[in-house]
Scaffold this active site. Structure first.
Site, PDB file in Angstrom:
ATOM      1  N   HIS A   1     -67.271  22.353 -18.981  1.00 43.55           N
ATOM      2  CA  HIS A   1     -67.495  22.261 -18.057  1.00 43.55           C
ATOM      3  C   HIS A   1     -66.785  20.717 -17.118  1.00 43.55           C
ATOM      4  CE1 HIS A   1     -69.304  21.221 -13.952  1.00 43.55           C
ATOM      5  NE2 HIS A   1     -69.619  22.153 -14.329  1.00 43.55           N
TER       6      HIS A   1
ATOM      7  N   GLU B   1     -63.897  27.283 -11.823  1.00 39.25           N
ATOM      8  CA  GLU B   1     -65.100  26.247 -10.875  1.00 39.25           C
ATOM      9  C   GLU B   1     -64.194  24.994 -10.253  1.00 39.25           C
ATOM     10  OE1 GLU B   1     -69.236  26.063 -12.101  1.00 39.25           O
ATOM     11  OE2 GLU B   1     -68.205  24.073 -12.633  1.00 39.25           O
TER      12      GLU B   1
HETATM   13  P1  13P Z   1     -73.413  22.889  -7.669  1.00 43.86           P
HETATM   14  O1  13P Z   1     -73.617  24.279  -7.465  1.00 43.86           O
HETATM   15  O2  13P Z   1     -73.948  22.040  -7.521  1.00 43.86           O
HETATM   16  O3  13P Z   1     -71.928  22.403  -7.097  1.00 43.86           O
HETATM   17  O4  13P Z   1     -72.532  23.211  -9.142  1.00 43.86           O
HETATM   18  C1  13P Z   1     -71.502  23.045 -10.004  1.00 43.86           C
HETATM   19  C2  13P Z   1     -71.320  23.455 -10.863  1.00 43.86           C
HETATM   20  O5  13P Z   1     -70.718  22.625 -11.638  1.00 43.86           O
HETATM   21  C3  13P Z   1     -72.123  24.616 -12.153  1.00 43.86           C
HETATM   22  O6  13P Z   1     -71.407  24.378 -13.005  1.00 43.86           O
END
Ligand code: 13P
Length: 255
Positions: free
Chosen positions: A96, A169
């Protein structure tokens, strides 16, 4: 049979044990009749065992937020894939951007984690990739995504029915409340699928891989992500901390 969409809650380090237990109870109740997608809840390591006891027998499945690549030994503070499987985890988030940012986790480490997880055949990895703002602004996104995929996954064997989830992401969109333009997400997912096709072949990718989006998804903006091509689900942070809000997100993405 088409693969169900994934709706994955990443609670990050937001809840203590009592709060995690309460939210797990609410989630179990909310999702009791939910069959249209695969719902995964990833609490902190501290809460895994207790949350599993609650989720057991319900629709939401347990996942973890991190793992170490060795089985056992002198690795203070770390936890192996087998240990996660023992407490009932079926999924684990790997690499992550929070960990890349604050703990300097790099794709060499992420690769070792993917390998260890795939070798246990007990957990499905959720491999996170995504460009930073600087990379986006210097037009390096496509290159960065392909490079991250190659570093994390090249040389990894995918057997039989094993699944691999890639979570796109964009780092600059996390926790901001503003998701990226859905067309941008669709384009990035296409780049990711094409890169995976090059690495694993189209048949394996369509059978074993899913690509999901994460970054400021909530019940208000989720609808514009629902019917995108190559959109196999969502990884949700902030909006997964309230059962009703997370349920609305899940309903919208599968409808
Ligand atoms: P948010 O949905 O709070 O932007 O976070 C996304 C995330 O990092 C999920 O792993």
């Amino acid at each position: 049979m088409p693969i169900k969409k994934y709706i994955i809650a990443n609670w990050k380090m937001n809840l203590n044990l009592a709060e995690s237990v309460n939210l797990a109870k609410e989630m179990k109740e909310k999702f009791s009749g939910f069959d249209q997608g695969e719902v995964v809840v990833c609490p902190s390591i501290l809460a895994l065992s207790e949350v599993e006891k609650i989720l057991k027998g319900g629709k939401a499945i347990l996942g973890a937020q991190n793992v170490f690549w060795e089985d056992k030994g002198m690795y203070t503070g770390e936890i192996s894939a087998d240990m996660l499987a023992e407490v009932g985890c079926k999924y684990v988030i790997l690499g992550h951007s929070d960990r890349r940012k604050y703990l300097f986790e790099n794709y060499e480490m992420i690769h070792k984690k993917v390998r260890a997880v795939m070798e246990t055949e007990k957990l499905t990895p959720i491999v996170c990739i995504g460009e930073t703002l600087e990379e986006k602004e210097s037009d390096k996104r496509d290159f960065v995504l392909v490079e991250q995929l190659q570093q994390a996954l090249s040389g990894i064997d995918v057997f039989g029915e094993q699944r691999v989830i890639v979570a796109y992401e964009p780092v600059w969109a996390l926790g901001t409340g503003t998701a990226i333009d859905p067309a941008e997400a669709e384009y990035a997912h296409k780049i990711i699928k094409l890169a995976l096709n090059d690495m694993f072949g189209m048949r394996v990718v369509s059978k074993n891989f899913s690509v999901i989006y994460g970054g400021s998804i909530n019940s208000k903006n989720v609808k514009s992500f629902a019917n995108l091509e190559n959109m196999d689900g969502l990884l949700v942070g902030g909006a997964s901390l309230k059962a009703e809000e997370f349920y609305k997100v899940a309903k919208s993405i599968v409808n």
